[in-house]
Design a protein around this motif. Structure first.
Motif, PDB file in Angstrom:
ATOM      1  N   LEU A 154       0.830  -1.207   0.000  1.00 38.39           N
ATOM      2  CA  LEU A 154       0.000   0.000   0.000  1.00 38.39           C
ATOM      3  C   LEU A 154       0.866   1.259   0.000  1.00 38.39           C
ATOM      4  CD1 LEU A 154      -2.774  -1.093   2.536  1.00 38.39           C
ATOM      5  CD2 LEU A 154      -3.101  -0.613   0.097  1.00 38.39           C
ATOM      6  N   ALA A 155       1.925   1.255   0.817  1.00 43.78           N
ATOM      7  CA  ALA A 155       2.808   2.421   0.878  1.00 43.78           C
ATOM      8  C   ALA A 155       3.508   2.639  -0.468  1.00 43.78           C
ATOM      9  CB  ALA A 155       3.837   2.240   1.996  1.00 43.78           C
ATOM     10  N   ASP A 156       3.916   1.538  -1.105  1.00 40.93           N
ATOM     11  CA  ASP A 156       4.655   1.652  -2.366  1.00 40.93           C
ATOM     12  C   ASP A 156       3.803   2.248  -3.475  1.00 40.93           C
ATOM     13  OD1 ASP A 156       6.908   0.587  -1.217  1.00 40.93           O
ATOM     14  OD2 ASP A 156       6.604  -1.449  -1.999  1.00 40.93           O
ATOM     15  N   ILE A 157       2.481   2.055  -3.423  1.00 42.06           N
ATOM     16  CA  ILE A 157       1.627   2.586  -4.490  1.00 42.06           C
ATOM     17  C   ILE A 157       0.936   3.893  -4.080  1.00 42.06           C
ATOM     18  CG2 ILE A 157       1.263   0.370  -5.598  1.00 42.06           C
ATOM     19  CD1 ILE A 157      -1.346   0.055  -4.191  1.00 42.06           C
ATOM     20  N   GLY A 158       1.393   4.470  -2.956  1.00 39.09           N
ATOM     21  CA  GLY A 158       0.965   5.820  -2.622  1.00 39.09           C
ATOM     22  C   GLY A 158      -0.127   5.960  -1.593  1.00 39.09           C
ATOM     23  N   TYR A 159      -0.541   4.853  -0.946  1.00 40.79           N
ATOM     24  CA  TYR A 159      -1.548   4.928   0.104  1.00 40.79           C
ATOM     25  C   TYR A 159      -0.876   4.995   1.482  1.00 40.79           C
ATOM     26  CZ  TYR A 159      -5.352   3.690  -3.103  1.00 40.79           C
ATOM     27  OH  TYR A 159      -6.271   3.692  -4.109  1.00 40.79           O
ATOM     28  N   THR A 160      -1.550   5.643   2.431  1.00 34.13           N
ATOM     29  CA  THR A 160      -1.142   5.531   3.829  1.00 34.13           C
ATOM     30  C   THR A 160      -1.785   4.263   4.372  1.00 34.13           C
ATOM     31  OG1 THR A 160      -0.942   7.918   4.183  1.00 34.13           O
ATOM     32  CG2 THR A 160      -1.286   6.547   6.131  1.00 34.13           C
ATOM     33  N   PRO A 161      -0.993   3.259   4.725  1.00 32.26           N
ATOM     34  CA  PRO A 161      -1.586   1.996   5.162  1.00 32.26           C
ATOM     35  C   PRO A 161      -2.414   2.113   6.436  1.00 32.26           C
ATOM     36  CG  PRO A 161       0.693   1.669   4.490  1.00 32.26           C
ATOM     37  CD  PRO A 161       0.469   3.145   4.542  1.00 32.26           C
ATOM     38  N   ILE A 162      -1.876   2.822   7.455  1.00 32.11           N
ATOM     39  CA  ILE A 162      -2.512   2.815   8.779  1.00 32.11           C
ATOM     40  C   ILE A 162      -2.712   4.239   9.276  1.00 32.11           C
ATOM     41  CG2 ILE A 162      -2.361   2.011  11.168  1.00 32.11           C
ATOM     42  CD1 ILE A 162      -0.359  -0.130  10.175  1.00 32.11           C
ATOM     43  N   CYS A 163      -3.929   4.564   9.658  1.00 30.18           N
ATOM     44  CA  CYS A 163      -4.180   5.812  10.387  1.00 30.18           C
ATOM     45  C   CYS A 163      -3.757   5.591  11.828  1.00 30.18           C
ATOM     46  CB  CYS A 163      -5.660   6.174  10.301  1.00 30.18           C
ATOM     47  SG  CYS A 163      -6.124   7.583  11.361  1.00 30.18           S
ATOM     48  N   TRP A 164      -2.681   6.259  12.232  1.00 29.36           N
ATOM     49  CA  TRP A 164      -2.123   6.102  13.579  1.00 29.36           C
ATOM     50  C   TRP A 164      -2.171   7.478  14.249  1.00 29.36           C
ATOM     51  CZ3 TRP A 164      -0.297   1.683  16.022  1.00 29.36           C
ATOM     52  CH2 TRP A 164       0.393   1.870  17.223  1.00 29.36           C
ATOM     53  N   PRO A 165      -3.216   7.768  15.029  1.00 26.58           N
ATOM     54  CA  PRO A 165      -3.390   9.109  15.602  1.00 26.58           C
ATOM     55  C   PRO A 165      -2.552   9.297  16.867  1.00 26.58           C
ATOM     56  CG  PRO A 165      -5.242   7.714  16.195  1.00 26.58           C
ATOM     57  CD  PRO A 165      -4.337   6.866  15.358  1.00 26.58           C
ATOM     58  N   ALA A 166      -1.315   9.732  16.682  1.00 26.10           N
ATOM     59  CA  ALA A 166      -0.361   9.781  17.795  1.00 26.10           C
ATOM     60  C   ALA A 166      -0.609  10.942  18.751  1.00 26.10           C
ATOM     61  CB  ALA A 166       1.070   9.873  17.250  1.00 26.10           C
ATOM     62  N   ASP A 167      -1.388  11.931  18.326  1.00 33.58           N
ATOM     63  CA  ASP A 167      -1.605  13.109  19.164  1.00 33.58           C
ATOM     64  C   ASP A 167      -2.781  12.881  20.119  1.00 33.58           C
ATOM     65  OD1 ASP A 167      -1.657  15.608  20.311  1.00 33.58           O
ATOM     66  OD2 ASP A 167      -2.464  16.634  18.550  1.00 33.58           O
ATOM     67  N   GLY A 168      -2.488  12.294  21.270  1.00 34.07           N
ATOM     68  CA  GLY A 168      -3.502  12.159  22.311  1.00 34.07           C
ATOM     69  C   GLY A 168      -4.261  10.851  22.318  1.00 34.07           C
ATOM     70  N   CYS A 169      -4.083  10.004  21.329  1.00 25.83           N
ATOM     71  CA  CYS A 169      -4.777   8.705  21.299  1.00 25.83           C
ATOM     72  C   CYS A 169      -3.844   7.635  21.856  1.00 25.83           C
ATOM     73  CB  CYS A 169      -5.215   8.370  19.882  1.00 25.83           C
ATOM     74  SG  CYS A 169      -6.435   9.549  19.232  1.00 25.83           S
ATOM     75  N   THR A 170      -4.352   6.836  22.777  1.00 29.05           N
ATOM     76  CA  THR A 170      -3.462   6.009  23.588  1.00 29.05           C
ATOM     77  C   THR A 170      -3.835   4.533  23.642  1.00 29.05           C
ATOM     78  OG1 THR A 170      -4.774   6.441  25.590  1.00 29.05           O
ATOM     79  CG2 THR A 170      -3.010   8.001  25.094  1.00 29.05           C
ATOM     80  N   TRP A 171      -4.913   4.150  22.959  1.00 25.27           N
ATOM     81  CA  TRP A 171      -5.423   2.788  23.145  1.00 25.27           C
ATOM     82  C   TRP A 171      -4.692   1.752  22.301  1.00 25.27           C
ATOM     83  CZ3 TRP A 171      -8.147   6.678  20.597  1.00 25.27           C
ATOM     84  CH2 TRP A 171      -8.215   6.525  19.215  1.00 25.27           C
ATOM     85  N   MET A 172      -4.005   2.164  21.253  1.00 25.90           N
ATOM     86  CA  MET A 172      -3.476   1.215  20.286  1.00 25.90           C
ATOM     87  C   MET A 172      -2.457   0.260  20.893  1.00 25.90           C
ATOM     88  SD  MET A 172      -3.886   4.550  19.128  1.00 25.90           S
ATOM     89  CE  MET A 172      -2.313   5.286  18.701  1.00 25.90           C
ATOM     90  N   PHE A 173      -1.700   0.739  21.851  1.00 25.01           N
ATOM     91  CA  PHE A 173      -0.589  -0.043  22.395  1.00 25.01           C
ATOM     92  C   PHE A 173      -1.055  -1.282  23.161  1.00 25.01           C
ATOM     93  CE2 PHE A 173       0.355   4.509  22.272  1.00 25.01           C
ATOM     94  CZ  PHE A 173       1.317   4.508  21.277  1.00 25.01           C
ATOM     95  N   GLN A 174      -2.225  -1.193  23.795  1.00 30.46           N
ATOM     96  CA  GLN A 174      -2.693  -2.346  24.553  1.00 30.46           C
ATOM     97  C   GLN A 174      -3.045  -3.504  23.629  1.00 30.46           C
ATOM     98  OE1 GLN A 174      -5.718   0.186  26.239  1.00 30.46           O
ATOM     99  NE2 GLN A 174      -7.348  -1.220  25.629  1.00 30.46           N
ATOM    100  N   PHE A 175      -3.373  -3.212  22.357  1.00 30.80           N
ATOM    101  CA  PHE A 175      -3.657  -4.287  21.419  1.00 30.80           C
ATOM    102  C   PHE A 175      -2.419  -5.158  21.208  1.00 30.80           C
ATOM    103  CE2 PHE A 175      -6.926  -1.378  19.110  1.00 30.80           C
ATOM    104  CZ  PHE A 175      -7.736  -1.416  20.228  1.00 30.80           C
ATOM    105  N   GLY A 176      -1.241  -4.529  21.216  1.00 33.35           N
ATOM    106  CA  GLY A 176      -0.004  -5.290  21.074  1.00 33.35           C
ATOM    107  C   GLY A 176       0.413  -5.981  22.352  1.00 33.35           C
ATOM    108  N   LEU A 177       0.172  -5.337  23.488  1.00 31.88           N
ATOM    109  CA  LEU A 177       0.594  -5.901  24.768  1.00 31.88           C
ATOM    110  C   LEU A 177      -0.317  -7.023  25.251  1.00 31.88           C
ATOM    111  CD1 LEU A 177       1.533  -2.584  26.630  1.00 31.88           C
ATOM    112  CD2 LEU A 177       3.121  -4.357  25.859  1.00 31.88           C
TER     113      LEU A 177
END
Length: 423
Positions: free
Chosen positions: A177-200
């Motif tokens: 996706l990145a190679d053909i010009g798309y942003t693969p993942i919307c990662w809202p780093a400014d104030g959003c905090t829930w994503m990390f628990q999915f990995g942990l």
């Protein structure tokens, strides 16, 4: 006169500056002494079902609610300061997670075991809201969602691509996706905090002995290779452009536009978000999305997180305890909660819920969810875990102020400090 005007304007500016620094917002002008105060996170308090139940209550009873909210990224620290100053609301909304330990639960909140509405709670929603002694801490008034990686199936189909079933497939999908010009993942780093628990979550849900050793301070995150693997995956993803170029400036209010416009193809979030926060009228609608596991290099087949529930907790030291309990009883009445949750995608919290719906995204992925879902573990069971602290450590790394090892060390430092604060 000009000097006096300047002084007034200066004082007003200072007042506005202080207000903005705390991130506190008043949602109403109901500051009379008889108003019931309710405190929560800004994005939580503005959910459609929350505003519905608030409006229903005020209309039906004539009583007023004073809604106090803090910006999401500042909620835990600023609410803690309020409590430390003795400024405890009549009703406090919070999840039953590690951050709740900041608020001296046993001394501040009423156990709700004997309330008349308890029998109407589903077994799972009641269990979520209990402490380890089995005391009911709050009324679960929230959506029960499934979290994972939601992807734009329209875009993938148009490119001849398929959703991933393994970590390796997911990494290839992101790079293509990145190679053909798309942003693969919307990662809202400014104030959003829930994503990390999915990995942990998989690390500790799949090996409870690690959780026990971590909580006994026998090991640290730095001693667990899977934690470092996750941190490195996030760092590498950012460097490869998988999060796009502006992800450090993107926050909660940007996700809807990014996903609705197709600027990003995937995001790690929960199904009910599409029914409560996803703005319609963009290029893509909820019907264009589907669900696969979230992949963060800690579970080869990915993972889903089960629902977390926001609870309405009652300040047992309030002069308005009876009024607060009456408010909870109003919220727990079937006629009222069925209006509030009409059309909301959620698993039932109440046995009498009839107007909610089940997301087709979840039902279509039911087999995968059954195989790869974990109970929420990191946020609720790691002593000293703070989503804000974990996010702060990651953002130090993503802003190139530290490296992978430094990020893991910060996660440990913040966790241990918070654990000590909690005794």
């Amino acid at each position: 006169m000009k000097k006096r005007h300047f002084l007034v304007l200066t004082m007003l500016a200072a007042s506005l500056f202080l207000t903005s620094c705390t991130g506190e917002h008043k949602k109403s002008d109901n500051t009379e002494s008889d108003s019931l105060t309710i405190m929560g996170r800004k994005s939580d308090m503005e959910k459609s079902y929350m505003t519905s139940i608030f409006e229903q209550y005020e209309t039906a009873t004539g009583n007023k609610l004073d809604i106090i909210e803090f910006d999401d990224a500042e909620f835990e620290i600023n609410a803690s300061k309020k409590f430390a100053d003795g400024d405890v609301p009549d009703v406090f909304m919070h999840f039953n997670n590690a951050d709740l330990n900041r608020f001296d639960v046993s001394n501040n909140f009423l156990y709700l075991n004997d309330e008349s509405w308890v029998s109407d709670l589903t077994n799972s929603s009641r269990a979520y809201c209990e402490d380890k002694e089995g005391n009911l801490l709050g009324l679960p008034f929230w959506e029960s969602s499934v979290s994972g990686c939601f992807y734009n199936k329209n875009i993938l189909d148009s490119l001849g691509l398929k959703p991933a079933a393994t970590q390796a497939e997911f990494d290839v999908l992101c790079q293509v996706l990145a190679d053909i010009g798309y942003t693969p993942i919307c990662w809202p780093a400014d104030g959003c905090t829930w994503m990390f628990q999915f990995g942990l979550d998989p690390i500790f849900a799949d090996d409870p002995s690690l959780l026990e050793k971590l909580n006994k301070n026998e090991i640290t995150y730095s001693d667990i290779p899977a934690v470092t693997n996750m941190v490195k995956w996030v760092s590498d993803a950012a460097d490869k452009g998988w999060f796009g170029s502006n992800f450090l400036e993107n926050g909660w209010s940007d996700i809807s536009m990014i996903m609705g416009s197709g600027k990003a193809v995937m995001t790690f979030i929960w199904d009910t978000w599409f029914y409560t926060d996803f703005e319609q009228g963009n290029k893509y609608s909820v019907d264009d999305f589907a669900l696969m596991p979230a992949f963060m290099n800690t579970a080869d087949n990915g993972t889903y997180e089960g629902g977390n529930l926001n609870m309405m907790m009652v300040n047992k030291n309030s002069e308005k305890v009876d009024k607060a309990l009456e408010f909870l009883n109003f919220c727990a009445t079937a006629d009222n909660y069925n209006i509030a949750f009409d059309g909301i995608s959620t698993v039932n919290c109440f046995k009498g819920q009839t107007t909610n719906i089940q997301s087709s995204m979840v039902t279509d992925a039911s087999e995968s969810i059954a195989s790869n879902e974990r109970v929420s573990t990191a946020a609720s069971k790691i002593i000293g875990y703070s989503a804000d602290d974990v996010s702060a450590a990651f953002n130090q790394m993503l802003n190139k102020k530290t490296d992978v090892e430094g990020c893991v060390k910060l996660m440990d430092d913040y966790r241990i400090k918070e654990a000590k604060n909690q005794g």
